[in-house]
Enzyme design. Structure first.
Site, PDB file in Angstrom:
ATOM      1  N   CYS A  30       1.064  -1.216   0.048  1.00 59.66           N
ATOM      2  CA  CYS A  30      -0.119   0.102  -0.043  1.00 59.66           C
ATOM      3  C   CYS A  30       0.875   1.404  -0.126  1.00 59.66           C
ATOM      4  O   CYS A  30       0.572   2.330  -0.447  1.00 59.66           O
ATOM      5  CB  CYS A  30      -1.057   0.137   1.213  1.00 59.66           C
TER       6      CYS A  30
ATOM      7  N   HIS B 276      -1.396   1.603   7.323  1.00 60.57           N
ATOM      8  CA  HIS B 276      -1.969   1.514   6.143  1.00 60.57           C
ATOM      9  C   HIS B 276      -1.869   2.857   5.521  1.00 60.57           C
ATOM     10  O   HIS B 276      -2.004   3.773   5.747  1.00 60.57           O
ATOM     11  CB  HIS B 276      -3.365   1.011   6.101  1.00 60.57           C
TER      12      HIS B 276
END
Length: 942
Positions: A199, A858
């Site tokens: 990510c 994230h």
């Protein structure tokens, strides 16, 4: 005299026989011809003279040959390289072509285009294939045939890019069930599949993809003319080509999501820190990528050495212009044109006051965030009052403080002296760590579950009159674990652990059992009076079984251990018929109705039903194989449970069960009937390790416990007893203190404050001193950075991750940044002297976000599409519409600003978002690679 630059081969009629060609291109010589015997070389000037005198024969063209520069000599190329040419779409249709070793690959490229009528607008690439069918890319079209190692008989294949931006030989995985070629969505509105903790890469790529000048540079194929294959600092053009492939696919409008696997492989190949699928920093990836693209696209083919000069009192304007010219002499690329600016660095020696001024280029600004000296911590306070529920407090403590400061802050809220507090980190029903009062609070993360326990007295020393015990709750399984090599019961932890201080003279089983009953009274129901009365029952015991010819007890135990399950069942059946066996009873400790199970409990394994130890098994009991059908009743009261062994009259011995066991009775022939009096208990106790798994023998002959280190005691519950007497709902309840109702106000700062902090004076650290040319030694000089000139696209890195000698943390400070009209005129030293100077106002075009903490997190991104002006939210392969109100968050990490004079107005009107469009047209919610995203998102739980 031979003219080396342009020689021709003249045909010698008597010695050279030429085949009559079908066309001029197929006219070639026979093999192994000898110079001066079969042909003569003449310079071009002599050839033209001969033509003017004698003319040429019809249908026989001149055989021109070039001079090639070989590594050790120059030579006339009599036999050129003959290769086969074809398209990747039709490998069977080939045509031969002859090229000099001095020709460039570009000539072969143009030959294929002309012969197969490939449009000039079609993007293509070349492959060369050997006879063994292995293929290799011909990346550099400016390389010669000789340097490319092309030889006769090889095949050159042209591959034409598909309309969706992919190449036929590397078509990505289909990310939706529908036909990708039929999708015609907005260009650039495309997700990136998470390959597993990638990510961080996806977020950086989305921000760069929505940087208009860089994306247009690649979409227009301008990079093809500027690929630098000879730069020793570059990646031979591979990073630039891999990035171009991703951009072309994302902006083709034919994909919901793209799989950047080839790009990830290239990045890991040239930057080993990005190998594998670990979590990384998007700013580190962005820094590597911009540097790699710059070197791969550097227009300077040969960098010259430039000696940097200090200002020495010269005007800033002069020094800055000189520094920028020197920078462009070595670095000139689209990355420099788009992202590079210039700042002024001023160093002052603290000893001689020497002032050093230099101007250095930058690619992004790493601005610090104001750091608070305090932090907010949430803890659970567990009182000594057994009826009081745990209370959750929100405390303000010094960020650089110690555990004692946390206790002091809690003391102000509770009135309890800090000396009567024990602080521990609870994780997965056990103590992950028990802190000392002098430990730094920086080792405690915000997400940790911190419990503070009240102790009965303060300053509990290891050798003092009281000992602090860690108490775990365990539930025993119904069945034994024979598969692990032992016949003990498995256990699993549950509930919240406890820390209690106990006088050393009360560390007996009976005293500890009564103490724990009082401490657990809030959620453990006491036994009814009817259940506490002593009961009498008769049991029959057979003392000897199958012992003949003087078989010893040890041998009997070995036979018992080797007995298979079927034999154990037989023994169990007989045991159940006689309602249990006992010939060894401790008078000092009450026994339970299911005493054999108490023995088995003390030999139980960890939560995974693992191993048993000698200490964990009964020291004076029969083999566990004879006790597996013990009654599922209540357990012994925690005083030492005794076990039974059959003994010969001559082999009477004293044995211990964790420090206490009665003497075994002497041999009595035949069967004996006796009366047993025992008392029910709620649970048993077992000494364990800090994980609550490995069991250790404990206790002395008098039934007390002795500990050489931090004691851990497990309270073992029978499943039926736990269900009947343990109230799980009540045990989980807690009270929120009024401090929890006060909303936690996060620190909010303006972006301009961070930029101002970037330009403040600071003193260099000891690890990074400056060498003073006047003092001739390293000095901790003061340093000040000032902005001189800004690029077209300004990247601002918010330094949320703080690393010091004593602590590491992530700052969740909310930085309020403007979406439009970010004015830098107040921060620039260089003042505009005329109207031709670019303005200093910027508009936001993209944001990279980081959610989570230091250990994991994230990355996502917001970006404004250059074609329609609409904001989108990119979360790996998922893309949704976004509003301007959603963009400013505490997760903002990288900010991309574009100068207003370079921003083009949208060429198409923005779409009207709707729930249907969001779900069906721009949201890719397939499972491709999302398991990697799930592992990365463990914090929000990447």
């Amino acid at each position: 005299m031979l003219h080396l630059s342009n020689s021709v081969l003249m045909k010698k009629q008597t010695c050279l026989r030429l085949e009559r060609p079908v066309d001029l291109d197929s006219y070639h010589l026979k093999e192994r011809l000898t110079e001066n015997d079969d042909f003569v070389l003449v310079p071009a000037e002599a050839w033209h003279k001969l033509l003017s005198w004698y003319d040429m024969m019809d249908d026989q063209p001149p055989l021109e040959r070039k001079v090639v520069d070989l590594p050790s000599t120059v030579k006339v190329e009599v036999y050129p390289v003959e290769v086969y040419l074809c398209l990747s779409s039709n490998l069977e249709s080939t045509v031969s072509g002859r090229f000099s070793r001095a020709d460039k690959i570009h000539a072969i490229h143009q030959k294929i285009r002309q012969h197969f009528n490939v449009p000039e607008t079609a993007e293509s690439r070349l492959w060369m294939r050997n006879t063994d069918s292995s293929s290799e890319r011909l990346r550099n079209l400016n390389m010669t045939v000789l340097d490319s190692c092309l030889s006769s008989g090889m095949t050159v294949i042209m591959e034409i890019r598909n309309a969706d931006g992919t190449w036929p030989t590397s078509r990505p995985q289909i990310t939706r069930n529908s036909d990708e070629d039929s999708y015609q969505g907005p260009p650039g509105v495309c997700g990136l599949t998470n390959l597993g903790n990638t990510c961080f890469m996806n977020s950086a790529l989305q921000c760069l993809s929505n940087t208009p000048p860089l994306t247009e540079y690649f979409l227009k194929n301008s990079y093809l003319e500027e690929l630098n294959f000879t730069n020793p600092l570059g990646m031979k053009g591979e990073i630039a080509e891999a990035y171009a492939d991703v951009i072309k696919q994302m902006w083709s409008g034919r994909h919901y999501s793209v799989v950047p696997r080839v790009f990830k492989t290239k990045v890991g190949h040239f930057a080993s820190q990005f190998l594998g699928y670990q979590q990384h920093d998007s700013q580190e990836l962005l820094s590597f990528l911009l540097d790699g693209l710059h070197e791969d696209l550097n227009r300077v083919k040969k960098k010259e050495y430039i000696e940097l000069r200090d200002a020495d009192g010269r005007p800033d304007q002069e020094v800055a212009e000189e520094a920028w010219r020197n920078h462009l002499r070595r670095n000139d690329s689209v990355i420099v044109d788009t992202f590079h600016g210039l700042f002024k660095s001023t160093l002052v020696c603290p000893e001689c006051n020497k002032v050093s001024v230099t101007f250095d280029p930058f690619c992004y600004l790493s601005v610090p965030l104001p750091v608070s000296k305090e932090r907010v911590m949430e803890v659970f306070y567990v009182s000594l009052d057994p009826t009081a529920k745990p209370t959750q407090y929100r405390l303000i403590v010094p960020k650089a403080g110690r555990v004692i400061d946390l206790c002091t802050a809690l003391s102000q809220a509770t009135g309890l002296p800090p000396s009567q507090m024990a602080v521990a980190d609870v994780f997965n029903h056990r103590f992950y760590r028990i802190y000392q009062t002098d430990e730094f609070l920086s080792c405690i993360l915000d997400r940790d579950d911190i419990f503070v326990y009240q102790l009965s007295s303060g300053c509990v020393d290891q050798d003092g009159e009281e000992v602090v015990m860690a108490i775990y709750m365990r539930e025993r399984s119904h069945y034994r674990d024979y598969g692990s090599g032992s016949n003990s019961y498995g256990t699993s932890l549950f509930g919240h652990p406890l820390l209690i201080s106990v006088p050393r003279n009360q560390c007996t089983r009976e005293d500890l059992y009564q103490l724990l009953l009082k401490r657990l009274a809030r959620y453990v129901r006491a036994l009814d009076p009817s259940e506490e009365v002593e009961e009498e029952e008769e049991e029959e015991e057979e003392l000897y079984k199958a012992q003949t010819n003087g078989v010893s007890d040890d041998e009997g135990e070995e036979d018992s251990e080797e007995t298979g399950p079927s034999n154990k069942e037989e023994v169990t059946q007989e045991s159940s018929q006689t309602e249990g066996r006992n010939n060894c009873q401790s008078e000092a400790s009450p026994s339970s109705e299911g005493e054999e199970k108490a023995e088995e409990e003390e030999s139980s394994s960890g939560p995974d039903g693992g191993r048993s130890t000698e200490e964990g098994q009964s020291a004076c009991g029969t083999s566990d194989t004879n006790n597996q059908n013990a009654t599922d009743g209540d357990q012994s009261v925690g005083a030492e449970p005794s076990s039974k062994k059959e003994k010969d009259e001559d082999e009477v011995e004293e044995e211990e069960e964790y420090g206490s066991c009665a003497k075994a009775n002497k041999r009595i022939p035949g069967r004996q009937r006796y009366t047993e009096r025992r008392k029910k208990a709620l649970f048993t106790m077992q000494a364990v390790n800090s994980n609550g798994t490995t069991e250790r023998g404990m206790g002395e002959l008098d039934g007390s416990f002795s500990f050489s280190s931090q004691p851990y005691i497990a309270i073992d519950w029978d499943p039926d007893m736990k269900k009947k007497y343990y109230n799980e709902n009540e045990a989980e309840k807690y009270i929120k203190h009024e401090s929890m109702d006060v909303p936690h106000q996060k620190i909010t700062v303006q972006l301009q404050e961070c930029i101002a902090l970037f330009t403040t004076v600071e003193t260099l650290e000891e690890e990074n001193p400056w060498y003073c040319p006047t003092c001739k030694k390293h000095q901790l000089a003061t340093k000040k950075l000032d902005l001189w000139s800004l690029p077209e696209v300004l990247i601002i890195h918010l330094k949320r991750f703080s690393y010091t000698k004593y602590s590491r943390e992530k700052l969740d400070t909310i930085v309020e940044f403007p979406l439009r009209d970010l004015d830098f005129s107040g921060f620039l030293l260089k003042k505009s002297v005329n109207s031709t100077e670019p303005p200093c106002r910027y508009d936001l075009i993209a944001v990279s976000n980081h959610y989570g903490g230091l250990r994991d997190g994230h990355y996502t991104s917001y970006a404004r599409n250059k074609d329609n002006g609409q904001w989108y939210y990119f979360d790996d392969s998922k893309v949704t519409y976004a509003t301007e109100e959603q963009i400013v968050t505490s997760a903002a990490y990288l900010l991309f600003y574009q100068r207003q004079d370079k921003i083009r107005r949208p060429t198409i009107p923005p779409p009207i978002p709707s729930s249907t469009q969001t779900e069906n047209h721009i949201s890719s919610q397939t499972g491709d690679g999302m398991d990697g995203a799930a592992s990365c998102v463990s914090m929000e739980t990447d």
